[in-house]
Motif scaffolding. Sequence first.
Motif, PDB file in Angstrom:
ATOM      1  N   SER A 108      99.934 -50.155  90.100  1.00  0.00           N
ATOM      2  CA  SER A 108     101.160 -50.169  90.891  1.00  0.00           C
ATOM      3  C   SER A 108     101.687 -48.747  91.015  1.00  0.00           C
ATOM      4  CB  SER A 108     102.209 -51.071  90.237  1.00  0.00           C
ATOM      5  OG  SER A 108     103.424 -51.015  90.952  1.00  0.00           O
ATOM      6  N   ALA A 109     101.737 -48.243  92.234  1.00  0.00           N
ATOM      7  CA  ALA A 109     102.152 -46.860  92.449  1.00  0.00           C
ATOM      8  C   ALA A 109     103.605 -46.634  92.049  1.00  0.00           C
ATOM      9  CB  ALA A 109     101.949 -46.470  93.916  1.00  0.00           C
ATOM     10  N   ASP A 110     104.433 -47.676  92.195  1.00  0.00           N
ATOM     11  CA  ASP A 110     105.846 -47.509  91.836  1.00  0.00           C
ATOM     12  C   ASP A 110     106.224 -48.243  90.557  1.00  0.00           C
ATOM     13  OD1 ASP A 110     105.824 -50.154  92.598  1.00  0.00           O
ATOM     14  OD2 ASP A 110     107.142 -49.893  94.321  1.00  0.00           O
ATOM     15  N   GLU A 146      98.169 -54.238  97.635  1.00  0.00           N
ATOM     16  CA  GLU A 146      98.118 -53.800  96.252  1.00  0.00           C
ATOM     17  C   GLU A 146      96.686 -53.544  95.790  1.00  0.00           C
ATOM     18  OE1 GLU A 146     100.844 -53.267  94.096  1.00  0.00           O
ATOM     19  OE2 GLU A 146     101.860 -53.360  96.026  1.00  0.00           O
ATOM     20  N   LYS A 165      96.549 -43.002  96.446  1.00  0.00           N
ATOM     21  CA  LYS A 165      97.400 -43.607  97.472  1.00  0.00           C
ATOM     22  C   LYS A 165      97.865 -42.534  98.434  1.00  0.00           C
ATOM     23  CE  LYS A 165     101.260 -46.697  98.316  1.00  0.00           C
ATOM     24  NZ  LYS A 165     102.327 -47.543  97.757  1.00  0.00           N
ATOM     25  N   ASN A 178     104.802 -40.128  87.917  1.00  0.00           N
ATOM     26  CA  ASN A 178     105.438 -40.561  89.167  1.00  0.00           C
ATOM     27  C   ASN A 178     105.766 -42.056  89.173  1.00  0.00           C
ATOM     28  OD1 ASN A 178     105.112 -37.928  90.308  1.00  0.00           O
ATOM     29  ND2 ASN A 178     102.945 -38.432  90.680  1.00  0.00           N
ATOM     30  N   ASN A 179     106.102 -42.587  87.982  1.00  0.00           N
ATOM     31  CA  ASN A 179     106.491 -43.990  87.798  1.00  0.00           C
ATOM     32  C   ASN A 179     105.333 -44.979  87.951  1.00  0.00           C
ATOM     33  OD1 ASN A 179     109.279 -43.392  87.397  1.00  0.00           O
ATOM     34  ND2 ASN A 179     109.501 -43.140  89.627  1.00  0.00           N
ATOM     35  N   ALA A 180     104.130 -44.482  88.182  1.00  0.00           N
ATOM     36  CA  ALA A 180     102.984 -45.375  88.348  1.00  0.00           C
ATOM     37  C   ALA A 180     102.641 -46.061  87.028  1.00  0.00           C
ATOM     38  CB  ALA A 180     101.782 -44.597  88.860  1.00  0.00           C
ATOM     39  N   THR A 221     106.251 -51.445  89.859  1.00  0.00           N
ATOM     40  CA  THR A 221     107.000 -52.712  89.978  1.00  0.00           C
ATOM     41  C   THR A 221     106.118 -53.954  89.883  1.00  0.00           C
ATOM     42  OG1 THR A 221     106.800 -52.652  92.390  1.00  0.00           O
ATOM     43  CG2 THR A 221     108.760 -51.615  91.401  1.00  0.00           C
ATOM     44  N   GLN A 237      99.062 -39.714  96.243  1.00  0.00           N
ATOM     45  CA  GLN A 237      99.459 -39.974  94.859  1.00  0.00           C
ATOM     46  C   GLN A 237      98.261 -40.420  94.052  1.00  0.00           C
ATOM     47  OE1 GLN A 237     102.482 -42.987  94.426  1.00  0.00           O
ATOM     48  NE2 GLN A 237     102.384 -43.001  92.197  1.00  0.00           N
TER      49      GLN A 237
END
Length: 838
Positions: free
Chosen positions: A69-71, A236, A142, A50-52, A73, A29
């Motif tokens: 933050s890859a997701d 992280e 990632k 991709n929500n990053a 959050t 990613q």
Amino acid sequence: MKKISIYLLLINLLIHANLSAQNLVKETQTLGNCSSYKIINNKVIFNCENNAKVLLQFCSGQVVKIWVSADGTFKRLNESFAVVNEDLGWSGNVNVNEETSAYEIFTEQLRIRVNKFPFKLQVFDKYQKLLFNDYNEKGFVKNNSHISSYKTLKSDEQFFGLGEKAGSLNRRGKSYKMWNSDQPCYGVNEDPLYKSIPFFMSSNHYGIFFDNTYKTEFKFGSESNDYYSFEAPAGEMVYYFMYGNDYKQIIQNYIALTGKPIMPPKWALGFSQCRGNYTHEAQAKEIAAEFRKRQIPCDIIYQDIGWVEGLQDFDWKKSNYDNPKQMVKELGDLGFKMVVSQDPVISQVNKKQWKEANSNGYFTTDIRTGKSYDMPWPWGGNCGVVDFTKPEVADWWGNYQQKPLNDGVRGFWTDMGEPAWSNEDATDRLNMKHNLGMHNEIHNVYGLTWDKVVTEQFYKHNPNKRVFQMTRAAYAGLQRYTFGWSGDSGNGNNVLEGWSQFANQIPVGLSAGMGIIPFWTSDISGYCGDIKDYDAMAELYIRWMQFGVFNPLSRAHHEGGNAVEPWVFGPEAENITRAAIQLKYKLIPYIYTYAREAHDTGMPLMRALLLEYPNDTETYQLNGQFLFGRELLVAPVVEKGAITKEVYFPEGEWINYNDKKTVYKGGQWITVDAPLDVIPLFVKKGSIIPTMPVMQYIHEKPSYPVSLEVFPGVANKETSFLLYEDDGESRDYERDIFCKTKFTAVTNQSGFTIKINAREEKGYKPAGQRNYIIKVHTLNKPKEITVNTSKIKKVKTEVLQKTADADFEKISYSWDDITGIIYVKIPDHGEENEIIIN
């Protein structure tokens, strides 16, 4: 049929390879394009594919936190173990200027540019010079849990830092891992070592602190000349960008984030003696008596791990110590402070304490069994590993460690805190669970969590006393709790062949300083190897000592029963090492002033020359010399049989401190004489060096004359030194209770004007009466000297020196024809005085 089978097999392999490649693409990613942003006070959050998300937090106009933050959050398993303050002066909101292809944010010092297609972070200075740049679209990559950040590598960019690492000072072209490792007798390029400090500085005016406690890795152009990277197997992607006009400013920004270094007690800056089997009362008394009989200054005698009855009960071993409290008192009467070791484990043989810790859940656990992890230990049998991340452990440990402190012991060296035998190859340790997480996350901070408990508990039980704690394993931020030493150096196969390991202690120490370990030592003599021929070992011991006295914490130490006291190497070695140690004690006022500067600014006492001369590219490769403070240059001899030393002199003029006369012009390499009894030591022309009389221990005499060695500079340029003083024992320095006195000197056509400014007292003043002895190094005999416009009396030099510590009223001067020194004795009443020498 055989051919068809082979073809089918090949087709099958190709299909599997293609599927694996497709899966790899899916698992990898990057941030992709950036579509929008949101501002929350001093934070900007950019939304990517991709929500990053990428968070930029402006701690100040020079320090920016970057969190990818890859997701999207922004969750961490644990808060930072290193960072204690992110509010570094930024006020108000952040303004974002949006362009078609990018977003821009401006501070007073920086211009941050975020390209949208794809996301790419760039940092410029205010003059639009590009400092820091994501490499193509790989600013964040990632793959499963593995995270990486790639940055564009400039052709002339150099890197320094990462704390206590072996090898050359300049990190360009090399790669390094962070995994605290017990590496006895480590090689000159061995990695990783005992400490993990993922902070480095670039010659391009920035520093990076990668705040990730897993086994991070740094590749400074080792894979390509186009990029460098920092990465971690998990956790992280959180790092801090720190701008600085020079390395000093970058370091100040780093300690603003991670905390100021604590100051050691003043006595800790003297000389200390240790040995692996220093574990006996009679031996400690005998060694102490020998130091005093031979008039070799020494402040500390250590006791190694065998001092305890059982690991780690903090009880004196009954068979080795008859009356330890009385022993410590007797040593104290002679001026010795005792420091004892501690390990972070409880031996199963120590049944009472092991049962206590085990039943209370104070040990790390094994995820396979749910029971306390069974740790093999180099001594004491199998052990339980104390979990210092569990809050309840602190008071329990603090009560135990207070026992020897109540007996008069003055501090600890925290040993084996990697924890030992948990190197990269010890994969079974990854089954260890701590209160705050699995071992792969906690390993690098284990020593730090221990040191935190040791220091905070010391403060709790011993209010307003300074802690002495010297550690082997640590993480970034250790400067808030502890000091450091470089672990088990030397050549274990052949102690006489330890010259290369000795030489490497110079860049190791300088790098440690840039990782904010300003109070540091190497084991003088090297820890490793059996000494079978003391005559043959004498030269290496002497040269190591000549380096070691310029370690802020000077400790001689060796493994097992190998004695490394100065006198065991013969009369010549004893005399040479005595002189070296005496030199350190003379320089204590100078050293202690720089100890305070280390606390205030993070600047180490042992300094790579690039810290003071950042624009001199020659300093990037200087692995064999260093500055001690700003004014002194030390170039230890590190080659067997050498009687000369190649020294690089930076800008200015440098005077041989040994003869106080020979002058070397800066900006060039010069070969200087360095016979066995000489430390190549130089003072910058235009310096004032405060010194004191040699004592057998720090503050053997509570009051004493302070000598000011003046090395006049060029005409009409002021030379100055700001002498710092406090009580040397309490934590009052943290409340700015101290005094300072500024001294200045100016060379003019008729001679010199020297000024002692009125002492700035902030709740502290020096004890008793004393004189200042001003020593002006010049070849010109004075015609007349006035103090505050009044002519003063000339006396013989021996008369002046005799009254230096007796007559606190009369002002006088003398001239020494042989040395070319003008002496002026003037009482210190804390008032301003002006001395004019014609």
